[in-house]
Design a protein around this motif. Sequence first.
Motif, PDB file in Angstrom:
ATOM      1  N   THR A 125       0.791  -1.284   0.096  1.00 34.22           N
ATOM      2  CA  THR A 125      -0.042  -0.212   0.036  1.00 34.22           C
ATOM      3  C   THR A 125       1.174   1.563  -0.472  1.00 34.22           C
ATOM      4  OG1 THR A 125      -2.097   1.318   1.167  1.00 34.22           O
ATOM      5  CG2 THR A 125      -0.245   0.331   2.378  1.00 34.22           C
ATOM      6  N   GLY A 126       0.313   2.510  -0.417  1.00 31.23           N
ATOM      7  CA  GLY A 126       0.971   3.663  -0.150  1.00 31.23           C
ATOM      8  C   GLY A 126       1.545   4.168  -1.401  1.00 31.23           C
ATOM      9  N   GLU A 127       2.733   4.528  -2.129  1.00 25.13           N
ATOM     10  CA  GLU A 127       3.313   5.177  -2.317  1.00 25.13           C
ATOM     11  C   GLU A 127       4.978   5.772  -2.589  1.00 25.13           C
ATOM     12  OE1 GLU A 127       0.947   8.518  -4.341  1.00 25.13           O
ATOM     13  OE2 GLU A 127      -0.575   7.428  -5.456  1.00 25.13           O
ATOM     14  N   GLY A 128       6.007   5.789  -3.707  1.00 25.70           N
ATOM     15  CA  GLY A 128       6.960   5.959  -3.495  1.00 25.70           C
ATOM     16  C   GLY A 128       7.704   5.320  -2.271  1.00 25.70           C
ATOM     17  N   GLU A 129       8.806   6.710  -1.434  1.00 24.70           N
ATOM     18  CA  GLU A 129       9.126   6.343   0.094  1.00 24.70           C
ATOM     19  C   GLU A 129       7.806   6.031   1.033  1.00 24.70           C
ATOM     20  OE1 GLU A 129      11.286   9.761   1.223  1.00 24.70           O
ATOM     21  OE2 GLU A 129      12.893   8.598  -0.050  1.00 24.70           O
ATOM     22  N   LEU A 147      -3.585  -2.579  13.438  1.00 28.85           N
ATOM     23  CA  LEU A 147      -2.588  -1.993  12.236  1.00 28.85           C
ATOM     24  C   LEU A 147      -2.671  -1.352  11.899  1.00 28.85           C
ATOM     25  CD1 LEU A 147      -2.849  -5.931  11.578  1.00 28.85           C
ATOM     26  CD2 LEU A 147      -0.909  -4.513  10.142  1.00 28.85           C
ATOM     27  N   TYR A 148      -1.630  -0.186  12.213  1.00 26.96           N
ATOM     28  CA  TYR A 148      -2.243   0.600  11.641  1.00 26.96           C
ATOM     29  C   TYR A 148      -1.637   2.110  10.619  1.00 26.96           C
ATOM     30  CZ  TYR A 148      -2.663   6.183  11.415  1.00 26.96           C
ATOM     31  OH  TYR A 148      -2.801   7.711  10.950  1.00 26.96           O
ATOM     32  N   VAL A 149      -2.849   2.091   8.882  1.00 23.08           N
ATOM     33  CA  VAL A 149      -2.365   1.930   8.006  1.00 23.08           C
ATOM     34  C   VAL A 149      -2.037   3.910   7.362  1.00 23.08           C
ATOM     35  CG1 VAL A 149      -2.679   2.000   4.973  1.00 23.08           C
ATOM     36  CG2 VAL A 149      -2.768   0.188   7.475  1.00 23.08           C
ATOM     37  N   VAL A 150      -1.359   4.744   6.605  1.00 22.28           N
ATOM     38  CA  VAL A 150      -1.253   6.107   7.080  1.00 22.28           C
ATOM     39  C   VAL A 150      -1.786   6.322   5.767  1.00 22.28           C
ATOM     40  CG1 VAL A 150      -0.844   8.125   6.212  1.00 22.28           C
ATOM     41  CG2 VAL A 150       0.473   6.439   8.196  1.00 22.28           C
ATOM     42  N   VAL A 151      -3.439   6.508   4.949  1.00 25.00           N
ATOM     43  CA  VAL A 151      -3.738   6.618   4.049  1.00 25.00           C
ATOM     44  C   VAL A 151      -3.836   8.813   3.981  1.00 25.00           C
ATOM     45  CG1 VAL A 151      -5.078   4.865   3.730  1.00 25.00           C
ATOM     46  CG2 VAL A 151      -6.282   6.890   4.858  1.00 25.00           C
ATOM     47  N   LYS A 152      -4.521   9.356   2.522  1.00 26.58           N
ATOM     48  CA  LYS A 152      -4.741  10.684   2.802  1.00 26.58           C
ATOM     49  C   LYS A 152      -6.185  11.038   3.407  1.00 26.58           C
ATOM     50  CE  LYS A 152      -0.881  10.993  -0.558  1.00 26.58           C
ATOM     51  NZ  LYS A 152      -0.793  11.039  -2.551  1.00 26.58           N
ATOM     52  N   ASP A 153      -6.610  10.582   2.181  1.00 22.92           N
ATOM     53  CA  ASP A 153      -8.450  10.832   2.768  1.00 22.92           C
ATOM     54  C   ASP A 153      -9.411   9.357   3.236  1.00 22.92           C
ATOM     55  OD1 ASP A 153     -10.905  11.065   2.898  1.00 22.92           O
ATOM     56  OD2 ASP A 153     -10.939  12.341   0.953  1.00 22.92           O
ATOM     57  N   ALA A 154      -8.875  10.051   4.804  1.00 20.80           N
ATOM     58  CA  ALA A 154      -9.628   8.449   5.727  1.00 20.80           C
ATOM     59  C   ALA A 154     -11.406   8.440   5.450  1.00 20.80           C
ATOM     60  CB  ALA A 154      -9.370   8.859   7.136  1.00 20.80           C
ATOM     61  N   LEU A 157      -8.181  -6.251  13.511  1.00 18.74           N
ATOM     62  CA  LEU A 157      -8.632  -4.245  13.320  1.00 18.74           C
ATOM     63  C   LEU A 157      -7.846  -3.629  12.566  1.00 18.74           C
ATOM     64  CD1 LEU A 157      -9.399  -4.138  16.888  1.00 18.74           C
ATOM     65  CD2 LEU A 157     -11.035  -4.837  15.315  1.00 18.74           C
ATOM     66  N   TRP A 158      -7.982  -3.002  11.562  1.00 22.23           N
ATOM     67  CA  TRP A 158      -7.679  -2.131  10.980  1.00 22.23           C
ATOM     68  C   TRP A 158      -7.178  -1.145  11.626  1.00 22.23           C
ATOM     69  CZ3 TRP A 158      -4.292  -4.136   7.233  1.00 22.23           C
ATOM     70  CH2 TRP A 158      -4.071  -5.316   6.313  1.00 22.23           C
ATOM     71  N   ASP A 159      -6.379   0.188  11.864  1.00 21.31           N
ATOM     72  CA  ASP A 159      -7.045   1.738  12.021  1.00 21.31           C
ATOM     73  C   ASP A 159      -5.882   2.379  10.419  1.00 21.31           C
ATOM     74  OD1 ASP A 159      -6.703   4.304  12.671  1.00 21.31           O
ATOM     75  OD2 ASP A 159      -5.859   3.822  15.066  1.00 21.31           O
ATOM     76  N   PHE A 160      -6.841   3.488  10.352  1.00 23.41           N
ATOM     77  CA  PHE A 160      -6.396   3.931   8.837  1.00 23.41           C
ATOM     78  C   PHE A 160      -6.983   5.418   8.982  1.00 23.41           C
ATOM     79  CE2 PHE A 160      -8.159   0.104   6.555  1.00 23.41           C
ATOM     80  CZ  PHE A 160      -7.436  -0.235   6.064  1.00 23.41           C
ATOM     81  N   GLY A 161      -6.008   6.417   9.342  1.00 24.07           N
ATOM     82  CA  GLY A 161      -5.774   7.576   9.600  1.00 24.07           C
ATOM     83  C   GLY A 161      -4.388   8.537   8.643  1.00 24.07           C
ATOM     84  N   THR A 162      -4.635   9.524   8.999  1.00 24.24           N
ATOM     85  CA  THR A 162      -4.392  10.723   7.884  1.00 24.24           C
ATOM     86  C   THR A 162      -3.176  10.833   8.675  1.00 24.24           C
ATOM     87  OG1 THR A 162      -5.695  12.703   8.711  1.00 24.24           O
ATOM     88  CG2 THR A 162      -6.069  11.728   6.951  1.00 24.24           C
ATOM     89  N   TYR A 163      -2.432  10.295   9.906  1.00 25.14           N
ATOM     90  CA  TYR A 163      -0.989  10.720  11.038  1.00 25.14           C
ATOM     91  C   TYR A 163      -0.449  10.386  10.863  1.00 25.14           C
ATOM     92  CZ  TYR A 163       2.144  10.812  14.449  1.00 25.14           C
ATOM     93  OH  TYR A 163       3.046  10.485  15.551  1.00 25.14           O
ATOM     94  N   ASP A 164       0.923  11.253  10.193  1.00 24.19           N
ATOM     95  CA  ASP A 164       1.960  10.072   9.459  1.00 24.19           C
ATOM     96  C   ASP A 164       2.503  10.115  10.740  1.00 24.19           C
ATOM     97  OD1 ASP A 164       4.227   9.538   7.945  1.00 24.19           O
ATOM     98  OD2 ASP A 164       3.673  10.472   6.314  1.00 24.19           O
TER      99      ASP A 164
END
Length: 140
Positions: free
Chosen positions: A50-54, A83-90, A127-134
């Motif tokens: 998941t994600g892009e680039g770095e 699991l926490y995953v950084v996303v741009k638009d929650a 459980l998956w936590d998706f959020g904008t906090y990076d």
Amino acid sequence: MPRSSSVIPCLRYADPGAAIRFLTEAFGFVEKLVVPSPDGGGIIHAELVTGEGEARGMVMLGGDRAFFDMRLPKQAGGVTDCLYVVVKDADAHCARARAAGADILEGPLDRDYGSREYVARDPGGYLWDFGTYDPWADPA
């Protein structure tokens, strides 16, 4: 410093094929590698990114065959991790997950620490936590 982590969660599922379909459809993961069992009856290992680039991340998964003391959430009687995953638009990510049948447990909502996020349970019980906090982003 690269934003990708060298720590890769490894999950076990009773039906890895169904888990891959769900994680790609609901949460937007992309198959990097899928290794079928030699008898063709299942999947013994998979890598999803998941994600892009770095800012790329990965989860590995496999079936429910014995692997040290690992248990499926149902076998263990609950989940001990998230699991926490950084996303741009929650909000958009949550809408996609909900449309694909994810069990949304909370949110989307704003956290005190500045993240917009939601929590979902996948069909395997994780459980998956998706959020904008990076945590890798430079502080403003």
